[in-house]
Design an enzyme around this catalytic site. Sequence first.
Site, PDB file in Angstrom:
ATOM      1  N   HIS A 424       0.758  -1.174  -0.043  1.00  0.00           N
ATOM      2  CA  HIS A 424       0.022   0.101  -0.072  1.00  0.00           C
ATOM      3  C   HIS A 424       0.779   1.220   0.096  1.00  0.00           C
ATOM      4  O   HIS A 424       0.472   2.121  -0.789  1.00  0.00           O
ATOM      5  CB  HIS A 424      -1.066  -0.029   1.241  1.00  0.00           C
ATOM      6  N   CYS A 800      -6.197   7.733 -21.632  1.00  0.00           N
ATOM      7  CA  CYS A 800      -6.060   8.026 -20.087  1.00  0.00           C
ATOM      8  C   CYS A 800      -5.785   6.828 -19.227  1.00  0.00           C
ATOM      9  O   CYS A 800      -5.809   7.180 -18.053  1.00  0.00           O
ATOM     10  CB  CYS A 800      -7.126   8.856 -19.462  1.00  0.00           C
TER      11      CYS A 800
HETATM   12  C1  PEP Z   1      -9.403   3.067 -17.298  1.00  0.00           C
HETATM   13  O1  PEP Z   1     -10.102   2.038 -16.998  1.00  0.00           O
HETATM   14  O2  PEP Z   1      -8.500   2.914 -17.980  1.00  0.00           O
HETATM   15  C2  PEP Z   1      -9.342   4.425 -16.668  1.00  0.00           C
HETATM   16  C3  PEP Z   1      -8.607   5.168 -16.732  1.00  0.00           C
HETATM   17  O3  PEP Z   1     -10.278   4.232 -15.443  1.00  0.00           O
HETATM   18  P1  PEP Z   1     -10.081   3.518 -14.082  1.00  0.00           P
HETATM   19  O4  PEP Z   1      -8.647   3.109 -13.957  1.00  0.00           O
HETATM   20  O5  PEP Z   1     -10.582   4.456 -13.259  1.00  0.00           O
HETATM   21  O6  PEP Z   1     -10.951   2.471 -14.306  1.00  0.00           O
END
Ligand code: PEP
Length: 846
Positions: A424, A800
């Site tokens: 963690h 992202c």
């Molecule tokens: C993803 O799924 O790539 C994303 C950026 O969202 P999370 O990691 O919050 O699911």
Amino acid sequence: MQNSENHITLITPTAPMAVATHGGRAKCLQRLVRMELPVPLTVALSFRAVKEIAAGRMPDLSELTSVFDGGALLCVRPSSEDPDWGGPEAVLNIGMNDATYVELSDRVGQEAAAQLYLRFVKYFSVHVARLDPDAFDEITAKGSEGLRAALAAYEEETDEPFPQSREKQLAEVLRSMARAWEGTSARLLRQAKGAPADAGLGLIVQQMVLGIGAGECGSGVIQFVNSDTGQPQITGRYLSQSQGREALLQREALYLECDARGPSLQEHAPQAFDELLDFGARMRRRLREEMEIEFTIENGHAHIIDGLRVKRSNRAALRIAVDLAESGVIDRAEAVMRIQPRALSELLHRQVDPTAKRDRIGRGVAASPGAATGRIVFDSAEAQASAARFEACILVRRETQPEDIRGMHAAAGVLTERGGMTSHAAVIGRGLGLPCVVGVEDLRFNLRKKTLVTKDGRLFKAGDVITVDGTTGDVLAGEPAMLEAALDDSLQTLMEWADEFRDIEIRANADTPADAQTARNFKAQGIGLARTEHMFFEADRLTAMREMIFADTAEDRRAALDRILPMQRADFIDLFRIMQGLPVCIRLFDPPLHEFLPSDRGGLLNLAEALDLPVSDVTRRAEQLEEYNPMLGLRGVRLGVTVPEIYEMQARAIFEATIEASREGEPVVPEIMIPLVSAKREVELVKTRVDAVAAAVRTETGRDFTYRLGVMAETPRACLRAGDIASHAAFMSFGTNDLTQMTYGLSRDDAGRFMSAYVTEGVYPEDPFHTLDLDGVGELLQLAAERARETRPEITLSICGEHGGNPESIAFCRSAGLDYVSCSPFRVPGARLAAAQFALMDNRTS
Ligand code: PEP
Ligand code: MG
């Protein structure tokens, strides 16, 4: 001299010679010869020639040795393609025999000559003839007495006198070096450093400039920059009457430049010192690199025996590249190309000054880079109290837990007794850019007494000052001098140059004002993903959130959410203000609701009390929300469709914050992102409601604003139907974490258990959660990008997921025509650099 296939070549300015066939050392020496620097006569043996020698086919050495003076001593050095791959040790003074001993005794004195001969006999016996080292280690006598004993020991062990022929000695040395390169351990060692299985070894045979004799004679090593910082600084040592790199080992060696600490070469032999400065400056210009020079002085004049690229830390590499470009030796593009994007992570954090004294009291796993000094605190509440007093602290825990997150935010660094790279503290520390050392074994943590005790009994109490060095894993007493991170001007300069070449935007994933500030400092071009769910876990909102979950009607849900609204609005105002003038993409609520409910009986009881409901009601509701597969269940846009009040509240908070933040500066244009979309209708439904909220806020406030609504493409269906979905989306951002999970049908939370077996077995070339799977996930992404652009050519496309900061993935995103990548703030500089390098590489090949 040049044998028919150029495998044994006298190094002349025009001899055919390349790094790929003769190794880096041979090529470098040729460059020095071309510069007309005083390099002793050198013959290079190609990789092929050395391979032949290892196979037992010795070339005719009489031709090779004929280029050297009759009685001259020779040395042999390795010349591999990359100096980091290592190679056998250099062998000096080949040709030493009874006759040269007598001749040298006249020139340099009997004891000095005996010492040279003795060293060669010992080396040859143990490393070349592979005789029992004990027989030679036992010889402690020096000079002529030691020499007599060593020659006798050789004869005793081999039944032959020590070889007197220079040619025979050379043949044996070449054979042993060639074979050493072929040995299994040498092969494994260099492969671990990235050498290919068939990496070749070249050898160079060089006439020795003795470094011993009349007048000023000696040897040394010089470089013109500091290897830790890259700052200009003459470093190295020189030792009169010595050979090779001995000067670096002896205390009586001279400094090079005038130095308060002791005598220097500059005072002792100023002419040779000036020659070295001149050689160094010429080499820097012509070789376009900072070089370390191994030199020998003979009768007051310097000779260059060898030139090597200066060894350097990542920090030094950066400064050297920038300085070379600023002094016009290389151009900016080359400086940008010379730095590894991954090396930047070490530079982005404060570091202990490499020259500072380190009082090490413990050592653990270097879990999150950078160094921090502060007073010891033993729990998160103390850390927060300390932060409130503006006092830096180091949070010391057995192991951190999710509830320590506030304490971690408040601390300057974290130290835990247990844990490893993925514990963690390590994961959160890296996310926050917080220096962190975990799994410290040689300190005793007594958390009840609030003490740390070192192996040798030193006691550290709460309030004592320590330093954690998350780059090395050291725990240090007190406060050593630090090098600031972002203040390094060469980093800023290189980044500015990188941005001149870069052709894809880089944004940051940032959820908190601190993240956003880091993103801004690292010149992210906006926020590509602000995950909003953590905002609901704050203690003051959790109760309202739970009330909302327990509400029976839309009215009641709205009432509960109305209490969260001002807090959420404040969150967004902070982000907008910090990022003023740049886009901020806010993702609407994503996780399943049951994550907000306690799972154990004690927690359910507390909740029942807080909500004034029977425990049975609370338990039943929690059970109703439980899902077999929550990651594929009621989350993301599915909640937006079925519990619309949450998104409505968030949309209102975003719009009200937009108006507020736009009062003081440039108008803010928020981006609202819908997660987990898989059908066009989902987008239609959410868009209608968000547009309605916008209209209501405009009417209520009398203020106008614009916003962009887009989707997160993180299900395979969203990619396949991207053409459809794009009709309602101003932008589409690929959430490659979920997309990878769903494309493979591979749980992102559980895959770690068998991932290493899968990679070892070659099922996957890499962990697809770290390096984007270009074949599968990449194809979906490409297909989605094409289909989306067909419907809406102006749509903004981006990524992202975690992959956004990974250089290989950035290359793919560029080629797929994405507009930007978004990654965690501390990866932004590496991403900027990697993107620039790919653009430069494309320009070079086009
Ligand atoms: C993803 O799924 O790539 C994303 C950026 O969202 P999370 O990691 O919050 O699911
Ligand atoms: Mg996701």
